[in-house]
Write a protein that holds these residues in place. Sequence first.
Motif, PDB file in Angstrom:
ATOM      1  N   THR A  41       0.817  -1.217   0.000  1.00 40.10           N
ATOM      2  CA  THR A  41       0.000   0.000   0.000  1.00 40.10           C
ATOM      3  C   THR A  41       0.852   1.269   0.000  1.00 40.10           C
ATOM      4  O   THR A  41       0.659   2.166  -0.829  1.00 40.10           O
ATOM      5  N   ASP A  42       1.804   1.373   0.918  1.00 43.48           N
ATOM      6  CA  ASP A  42       2.622   2.580   1.000  1.00 43.48           C
ATOM      7  C   ASP A  42       3.452   2.786  -0.267  1.00 43.48           C
ATOM      8  O   ASP A  42       3.675   3.919  -0.695  1.00 43.48           O
ATOM      9  N   THR A  43       3.907   1.691  -0.849  1.00 40.49           N
ATOM     10  CA  THR A  43       4.711   1.776  -2.074  1.00 40.49           C
ATOM     11  C   THR A  43       3.865   2.232  -3.256  1.00 40.49           C
ATOM     12  O   THR A  43       4.288   3.085  -4.044  1.00 40.49           O
ATOM     13  N   ILE A  44       2.675   1.681  -3.379  1.00 40.98           N
ATOM     14  CA  ILE A  44       1.759   2.084  -4.455  1.00 40.98           C
ATOM     15  C   ILE A  44       1.441   3.569  -4.347  1.00 40.98           C
ATOM     16  O   ILE A  44       1.499   4.325  -5.327  1.00 40.98           O
ATOM     17  N   GLU A  45       1.106   4.005  -3.143  1.00 44.45           N
ATOM     18  CA  GLU A  45       0.742   5.408  -2.921  1.00 44.45           C
ATOM     19  C   GLU A  45       1.919   6.335  -3.206  1.00 44.45           C
ATOM     20  O   GLU A  45       1.792   7.323  -3.953  1.00 44.45           O
ATOM     21  N   ASP A 158      -5.294   6.552  10.852  1.00 44.07           N
ATOM     22  CA  ASP A 158      -3.845   6.539  10.951  1.00 44.07           C
ATOM     23  C   ASP A 158      -3.190   5.536  10.019  1.00 44.07           C
ATOM     24  O   ASP A 158      -2.086   5.755   9.557  1.00 44.07           O
ATOM     25  N   HIS A 159      -3.890   4.437   9.724  1.00 42.61           N
ATOM     26  CA  HIS A 159      -3.243   3.357   8.972  1.00 42.61           C
ATOM     27  C   HIS A 159      -4.319   2.437   8.389  1.00 42.61           C
ATOM     28  O   HIS A 159      -5.135   1.893   9.131  1.00 42.61           O
ATOM     29  N   ALA A 160      -4.306   2.289   7.057  1.00 51.26           N
ATOM     30  CA  ALA A 160      -5.308   1.456   6.365  1.00 51.26           C
ATOM     31  C   ALA A 160      -6.718   1.936   6.679  1.00 51.26           C
ATOM     32  O   ALA A 160      -7.659   1.149   6.763  1.00 51.26           O
ATOM     33  N   ASP A 161      -6.856   3.237   6.806  1.00 53.25           N
ATOM     34  CA  ASP A 161      -8.102   3.854   7.208  1.00 53.25           C
ATOM     35  C   ASP A 161      -8.947   4.223   5.996  1.00 53.25           C
ATOM     36  O   ASP A 161      -8.739   3.707   4.897  1.00 53.25           O
ATOM     37  N   GLU A 162      -9.880   5.134   6.179  1.00 50.65           N
ATOM     38  CA  GLU A 162     -10.718   5.597   5.077  1.00 50.65           C
ATOM     39  C   GLU A 162      -9.882   6.244   3.973  1.00 50.65           C
ATOM     40  O   GLU A 162     -10.139   6.047   2.778  1.00 50.65           O
ATOM     41  N   THR A 165      -7.618   3.451   2.195  1.00 47.31           N
ATOM     42  CA  THR A 165      -8.493   2.554   1.446  1.00 47.31           C
ATOM     43  C   THR A 165      -9.045   3.257   0.208  1.00 47.31           C
ATOM     44  O   THR A 165      -9.094   2.672  -0.886  1.00 47.31           O
ATOM     45  N   SER A 166      -9.410   4.517   0.355  1.00 45.36           N
ATOM     46  CA  SER A 166      -9.905   5.282  -0.800  1.00 45.36           C
ATOM     47  C   SER A 166      -8.820   5.434  -1.857  1.00 45.36           C
ATOM     48  O   SER A 166      -9.092   5.295  -3.064  1.00 45.36           O
ATOM     49  N   LEU A 167      -7.604   5.729  -1.431  1.00 45.49           N
ATOM     50  CA  LEU A 167      -6.508   5.880  -2.389  1.00 45.49           C
ATOM     51  C   LEU A 167      -6.261   4.591  -3.169  1.00 45.49           C
ATOM     52  O   LEU A 167      -6.080   4.623  -4.390  1.00 45.49           O
ATOM     53  N   ILE A 168      -6.225   3.459  -2.478  1.00 46.63           N
ATOM     54  CA  ILE A 168      -5.957   2.196  -3.178  1.00 46.63           C
ATOM     55  C   ILE A 168      -7.151   1.790  -4.039  1.00 46.63           C
ATOM     56  O   ILE A 168      -6.976   1.192  -5.108  1.00 46.63           O
ATOM     57  N   LEU A 169      -8.358   2.132  -3.628  1.00 46.01           N
ATOM     58  CA  LEU A 169      -9.517   1.900  -4.502  1.00 46.01           C
ATOM     59  C   LEU A 169      -9.380   2.692  -5.798  1.00 46.01           C
ATOM     60  O   LEU A 169      -9.853   2.265  -6.860  1.00 46.01           O
ATOM     61  N   HIS A 170      -8.730   3.840  -5.726  1.00 41.91           N
ATOM     62  CA  HIS A 170      -8.477   4.649  -6.928  1.00 41.91           C
ATOM     63  C   HIS A 170      -7.278   4.134  -7.712  1.00 41.91           C
ATOM     64  O   HIS A 170      -7.340   4.006  -8.944  1.00 41.91           O
ATOM     65  N   LEU A 171      -6.173   3.815  -7.013  1.00 38.78           N
ATOM     66  CA  LEU A 171      -4.911   3.500  -7.690  1.00 38.78           C
ATOM     67  C   LEU A 171      -4.775   2.031  -8.082  1.00 38.78           C
ATOM     68  O   LEU A 171      -4.178   1.727  -9.123  1.00 38.78           O
ATOM     69  N   ALA A 172      -5.293   1.132  -7.275  1.00 41.57           N
ATOM     70  CA  ALA A 172      -5.132  -0.307  -7.546  1.00 41.57           C
ATOM     71  C   ALA A 172      -6.327  -1.076  -7.001  1.00 41.57           C
ATOM     72  O   ALA A 172      -6.185  -1.910  -6.100  1.00 41.57           O
ATOM     73  N   LEU A 175      -6.533  -4.879  -6.103  1.00 43.82           N
ATOM     74  CA  LEU A 175      -5.801  -5.437  -4.967  1.00 43.82           C
ATOM     75  C   LEU A 175      -6.561  -5.296  -3.643  1.00 43.82           C
ATOM     76  O   LEU A 175      -6.055  -5.719  -2.603  1.00 43.82           O
ATOM     77  N   VAL A 176      -7.755  -4.712  -3.675  1.00 45.84           N
ATOM     78  CA  VAL A 176      -8.541  -4.496  -2.458  1.00 45.84           C
ATOM     79  C   VAL A 176      -9.562  -5.621  -2.303  1.00 45.84           C
ATOM     80  O   VAL A 176     -10.319  -5.913  -3.233  1.00 45.84           O
ATOM     81  N   LEU A 177      -9.585  -6.249  -1.130  1.00 47.18           N
ATOM     82  CA  LEU A 177     -10.559  -7.312  -0.874  1.00 47.18           C
ATOM     83  C   LEU A 177     -11.976  -6.744  -0.790  1.00 47.18           C
ATOM     84  O   LEU A 177     -12.162  -5.551  -0.552  1.00 47.18           O
ATOM     85  N   PRO A 178     -12.995  -7.583  -0.977  1.00 51.75           N
ATOM     86  CA  PRO A 178     -14.385  -7.125  -0.848  1.00 51.75           C
ATOM     87  C   PRO A 178     -14.654  -6.513   0.523  1.00 51.75           C
ATOM     88  O   PRO A 178     -14.006  -6.866   1.516  1.00 51.75           O
ATOM     89  N   LYS A 179     -15.612  -5.617   0.582  1.00 51.49           N
ATOM     90  CA  LYS A 179     -15.865  -4.843   1.799  1.00 51.49           C
ATOM     91  C   LYS A 179     -16.201  -5.728   2.994  1.00 51.49           C
ATOM     92  O   LYS A 179     -15.925  -5.368   4.146  1.00 51.49           O
ATOM     93  N   LYS A 180     -16.764  -6.897   2.745  1.00 50.98           N
ATOM     94  CA  LYS A 180     -17.098  -7.798   3.852  1.00 50.98           C
ATOM     95  C   LYS A 180     -15.863  -8.267   4.606  1.00 50.98           C
ATOM     96  O   LYS A 180     -15.954  -8.733   5.757  1.00 50.98           O
ATOM     97  N   ASP A 181     -14.695  -8.124   3.981  1.00 50.92           N
ATOM     98  CA  ASP A 181     -13.452  -8.570   4.604  1.00 50.92           C
ATOM     99  C   ASP A 181     -12.691  -7.440   5.293  1.00 50.92           C
ATOM    100  O   ASP A 181     -11.611  -7.666   5.835  1.00 50.92           O
TER     101      ASP A 181
END
Length: 254
Positions: A41-45, A158-162, A165-172, A175-181
């Motif tokens: 995550t940090d590398t992608i961002e 602070d970490h893996a927050d809204e 999660t929003s950034l990775i939903l945009h960038l990759a 790679l994001v698991l379904p919301k139930k997870d």
Amino acid sequence: MPRPYVLAETNWKHLKDESIELAVLPWAATEAHNYHLPYATDTIEGTAIAEESARIAWEEGAKVIVLPTIPFGVNTGQSDIYLDMNLNPSTQFAILKDLITVLDRQGIHKFMILNSHGGNNWKSIIRELGLLFPNMFICASQWPTILDRKQYFKIPGDHADEMETSLILHLAPELVLPKKDWGSGAEKKNKIKAFREGWAWTERPWSKISEDTGVGDPSNASKEKGERFFNAICEKMGQLFIDIAQADVDNLYE
């Protein structure tokens, strides 16, 4: 087409006659990000923000080059989280010393660390490097602190927050698991008041403060929020690249 401001993509034909003003090194980490986000995550961002910001700066005439991202950071507080990778600060110093030696020798005297991981702390390292390389302008920026996140996200964490999660939903998004997870990102606070208030500090043992490795509720995240935040971050970071590239570092203060 290779982007001329991304070292990993460009080529000797382009660079042999180029004169780079600013080298940018994204520095990230490889670590768990709640249940649902990738270890990268940090590398992608950091990589995406550095490259898009460099595009903005390059198109305004700033000669910027983005170096390949360092994907490992300081994760000393996560030694028991499976495959959270750690580089000690002394290792970071050694890597930077070698890289800055190359830049200094080749006449690139402005260097920025674009930090993408909260565990990396650059001030003392930059102070020491500054004594070793008096001809170099060395600085660091931390992109998560550029904007007021409360203007973009309902529950900043602070970490893996809204936000993340929003950034990775945009960038990759793939790679994001379904919301139930997604985990809740609930954080346990230090019982000592001074540490809770932030005027005293001790390292957080990650497995004791978070069940899912997240800190901050990701449930309101969306791709649209991530895109808006990403664009705003890159606009400001791109301007910083321009400002540093064009600055007379011997005449910075007024």
